[in-house]
Design a protein around this motif. Structure first.
Motif, PDB file in Angstrom:
ATOM      1  N   GLY A  61      -8.577   4.002  -2.255  1.00  0.00           N
ATOM      2  CA  GLY A  61      -9.701   5.016  -2.729  1.00  0.00           C
ATOM      3  C   GLY A  61     -10.814   4.858  -2.382  1.00  0.00           C
ATOM      4  N   LEU A  62     -11.301   4.093  -1.204  1.00  0.00           N
ATOM      5  CA  LEU A  62     -12.437   3.644  -0.799  1.00  0.00           C
ATOM      6  C   LEU A  62     -12.916   4.598   0.488  1.00  0.00           C
ATOM      7  CD1 LEU A  62     -12.574   0.219  -1.440  1.00  0.00           C
ATOM      8  CD2 LEU A  62     -13.321   1.880  -3.087  1.00  0.00           C
ATOM      9  N   ASP A  82       0.006   8.786  22.122  1.00  0.00           N
ATOM     10  CA  ASP A  82      -0.669   9.721  20.994  1.00  0.00           C
ATOM     11  C   ASP A  82      -0.423   9.121  19.699  1.00  0.00           C
ATOM     12  OD1 ASP A  82       2.128  10.400  20.831  1.00  0.00           O
ATOM     13  OD2 ASP A  82       1.633  12.619  21.352  1.00  0.00           O
ATOM     14  N   MET A  83       0.180   8.004  19.448  1.00  0.00           N
ATOM     15  CA  MET A  83       0.442   7.638  18.261  1.00  0.00           C
ATOM     16  C   MET A  83      -0.821   6.854  17.773  1.00  0.00           C
ATOM     17  SD  MET A  83       3.613   5.368  16.537  1.00  0.00           S
ATOM     18  CE  MET A  83       3.198   3.791  17.738  1.00  0.00           C
ATOM     19  N   PRO A  84      -1.125   6.986  16.434  1.00  0.00           N
ATOM     20  CA  PRO A  84      -2.455   6.621  15.840  1.00  0.00           C
ATOM     21  C   PRO A  84      -2.324   5.293  15.671  1.00  0.00           C
ATOM     22  CG  PRO A  84      -1.689   8.546  14.555  1.00  0.00           C
ATOM     23  CD  PRO A  84      -0.571   8.225  15.359  1.00  0.00           C
ATOM     24  N   VAL A  85      -3.460   4.461  15.910  1.00  0.00           N
ATOM     25  CA  VAL A  85      -3.471   2.959  15.727  1.00  0.00           C
ATOM     26  C   VAL A  85      -4.656   2.715  14.864  1.00  0.00           C
ATOM     27  CG1 VAL A  85      -3.844   0.744  16.951  1.00  0.00           C
ATOM     28  CG2 VAL A  85      -2.613   2.608  18.138  1.00  0.00           C
ATOM     29  N   TYR A  86      -4.405   1.755  13.797  1.00  0.00           N
ATOM     30  CA  TYR A  86      -5.435   1.503  12.839  1.00  0.00           C
ATOM     31  C   TYR A  86      -5.712   0.060  12.544  1.00  0.00           C
ATOM     32  CZ  TYR A  86      -4.751   6.488  11.632  1.00  0.00           C
ATOM     33  OH  TYR A  86      -4.519   7.942  11.666  1.00  0.00           O
ATOM     34  N   TYR A  87      -6.713  -0.129  12.083  1.00  0.00           N
ATOM     35  CA  TYR A  87      -6.866  -1.687  11.734  1.00  0.00           C
ATOM     36  C   TYR A  87      -6.348  -1.697  10.163  1.00  0.00           C
ATOM     37  CZ  TYR A  87      -9.245  -6.247  12.461  1.00  0.00           C
ATOM     38  OH  TYR A  87      -9.491  -7.420  12.643  1.00  0.00           O
ATOM     39  N   PHE A  88      -5.865  -2.915   9.981  1.00  0.00           N
ATOM     40  CA  PHE A  88      -5.295  -2.923   8.588  1.00  0.00           C
ATOM     41  C   PHE A  88      -6.182  -2.719   7.564  1.00  0.00           C
ATOM     42  CE2 PHE A  88      -6.854  -7.273   9.150  1.00  0.00           C
ATOM     43  CZ  PHE A  88      -6.994  -7.689   7.873  1.00  0.00           C
ATOM     44  N   THR A  89      -7.605  -3.129   7.679  1.00  0.00           N
ATOM     45  CA  THR A  89      -8.697  -3.001   6.498  1.00  0.00           C
ATOM     46  C   THR A  89      -8.843  -1.446   6.369  1.00  0.00           C
ATOM     47  OG1 THR A  89     -10.398  -3.304   8.254  1.00  0.00           O
ATOM     48  CG2 THR A  89      -9.588  -5.203   6.893  1.00  0.00           C
ATOM     49  N   GLU A  90      -8.684  -0.555   7.344  1.00  0.00           N
ATOM     50  CA  GLU A  90      -9.012   0.917   7.290  1.00  0.00           C
ATOM     51  C   GLU A  90      -8.006   1.297   6.389  1.00  0.00           C
ATOM     52  OE1 GLU A  90      -9.663   4.676  10.401  1.00  0.00           O
ATOM     53  OE2 GLU A  90      -9.080   2.634  10.996  1.00  0.00           O
ATOM     54  N   LEU A  91      -6.709   0.947   6.660  1.00  0.00           N
ATOM     55  CA  LEU A  91      -5.561   1.578   5.686  1.00  0.00           C
ATOM     56  C   LEU A  91      -5.762   1.090   4.265  1.00  0.00           C
ATOM     57  CD1 LEU A  91      -4.334   2.658   8.181  1.00  0.00           C
ATOM     58  CD2 LEU A  91      -2.327   2.038   7.321  1.00  0.00           C
ATOM     59  N   LEU A  92      -6.198  -0.138   4.283  1.00  0.00           N
ATOM     60  CA  LEU A  92      -6.535  -0.763   2.958  1.00  0.00           C
ATOM     61  C   LEU A  92      -7.404  -0.125   2.039  1.00  0.00           C
ATOM     62  CD1 LEU A  92      -6.035  -3.171   0.722  1.00  0.00           C
ATOM     63  CD2 LEU A  92      -8.091  -4.429   2.259  1.00  0.00           C
ATOM     64  N   ILE A  99       0.908  -1.212  -0.079  1.00  0.00           N
ATOM     65  CA  ILE A  99      -0.049   0.054   0.085  1.00  0.00           C
ATOM     66  C   ILE A  99       0.689   1.177   0.007  1.00  0.00           C
ATOM     67  CG2 ILE A  99      -1.878  -1.150   1.235  1.00  0.00           C
ATOM     68  CD1 ILE A  99      -1.219  -0.052   3.692  1.00  0.00           C
ATOM     69  N   GLY A 100       2.150   0.972  -0.227  1.00  0.00           N
ATOM     70  CA  GLY A 100       2.809   2.024  -0.369  1.00  0.00           C
ATOM     71  C   GLY A 100       3.829   2.858   0.776  1.00  0.00           C
ATOM     72  N   GLY A 101       3.602   1.992   1.912  1.00  0.00           N
ATOM     73  CA  GLY A 101       4.224   2.648   3.116  1.00  0.00           C
ATOM     74  C   GLY A 101       5.334   1.790   3.404  1.00  0.00           C
TER      75      GLY A 101
END
Length: 264
Positions: free
Chosen positions: A257-258, A242-252, A179-181
């Motif tokens: 572009g969704l 304070d570091m952001p935490v995300y679920y992997f499907t959110e970044l996907l 995903i480019g990271g």
């Protein structure tokens, strides 16, 4: 379009519906149809290792049987995946257990592990392909240093789950690259965050989740991703970071572009 049976699990159908929506929309964009079985039940949330009393495993077996004639069963939650994959492994290696389940469920023939179980990350790696995923990305996470948090349930027990090297995994780092990271390797990525003891010992949950977040941040991470809803909650609520935490499907979903949000 390939069609897979999809087991969302309880959390993604109640408290984390957005994570479920990201998984579904992303799969569709990648040419995968996810079909939810009717009347599925909770997997149990934790796997019981006793094999002489299979009643606790019947829900998982029903889910596995619903996907027997499809291309495979896909799970998104690491806890659900752990329970269902271990059930499938044990019942395929234990004839006595399979026969007991057959009697409990009143089956004509025993279920013996015919279904292929995929975690969503495995679906991306083994079915879609990370190179193909990379070609579909429209909003890459360039210049973002992303730390993958595996936690306890995604890789272990390694013999049953067989997803990746339990000590030195790469599947989430490869996803981040797709995903480019830029993936960040840090000491605590495979260690427990304390999520299961949040209610019983909040101080220890804070200690463990803080250790994970501090370890990632010390290596220069901008954000952390996980594949477990419980870990997501614990790292966000109990670490004090304070570091952001995300679920992997959110970044996907964002990379495809969704979804709008973090990648600006």
């Amino acid at each position: 379009m390939q069609t897979f049976t999809y087991y969302p699990g309880c959390t993604l159908r109640t408290k984390a519906k957005d994570l479920d929506a990201y998984a579904r929309s992303s799969a569709e964009a990648l040419g995968i149809a996810l079909v939810e079985p009717e009347n599925w039940q909770c997997c149990g949330g934790a796997y019981t290792t006793a094999t002489n009393e299979p009643a606790t495993k019947l829900s998982a077996v029903r889910t596995l049987m619903s996907a027997k004639d499809s291309e495979g069963l896909v799970t998104v939650c690491s806890a659900c995946h752990n329970v269902i994959k271990q059930t499938n492994y044990d019942i395929s290696h234990n004839e006595a257990m399979a026969n007991k389940v057959k009697l409990y469920l009143g089956l004509d023939e025993a279920y013996t592990g015919e279904t292929t179980v995929y975690h969503y990350l495995e679906l991306l790696r083994d079915v879609v392909g990370f190179d193909n995923l990379k070609s579909k990305v429209v909003k890459p996470f360039k210049d973002k240093k992303i730390a993958a948090y595996y936690g306890c349930l995604l890789l272990r027990p390694s013999k049953a789950l067989a997803m990746d090297d339990p000590e030195n995994p790469s599947i989430m780092e490869d996803f981040i690259r797709a995903i480019g990271g830029t993936p960040i390797i840090y000491a605590q990525r495979n260690e427990c965050c304390g999520g299961y003891i949040t209610m019983e010992d909040k101080e220890q949950a804070h200690k463990r989740s803080s250790a994970v977040m501090d370890s990632a941040q010390s290596m220069g991470a901008d954000m952390i991703i996980t594949a477990c809803p419980l870990c997501l909650y614990n790292l966000k609520k109990n670490s004090g970071s304070d570091m952001p935490v995300y679920y992997f499907t959110e970044l996907l979903a964002e990379a495809l572009g969704l979804k709008e949000g973090t990648n600006e």
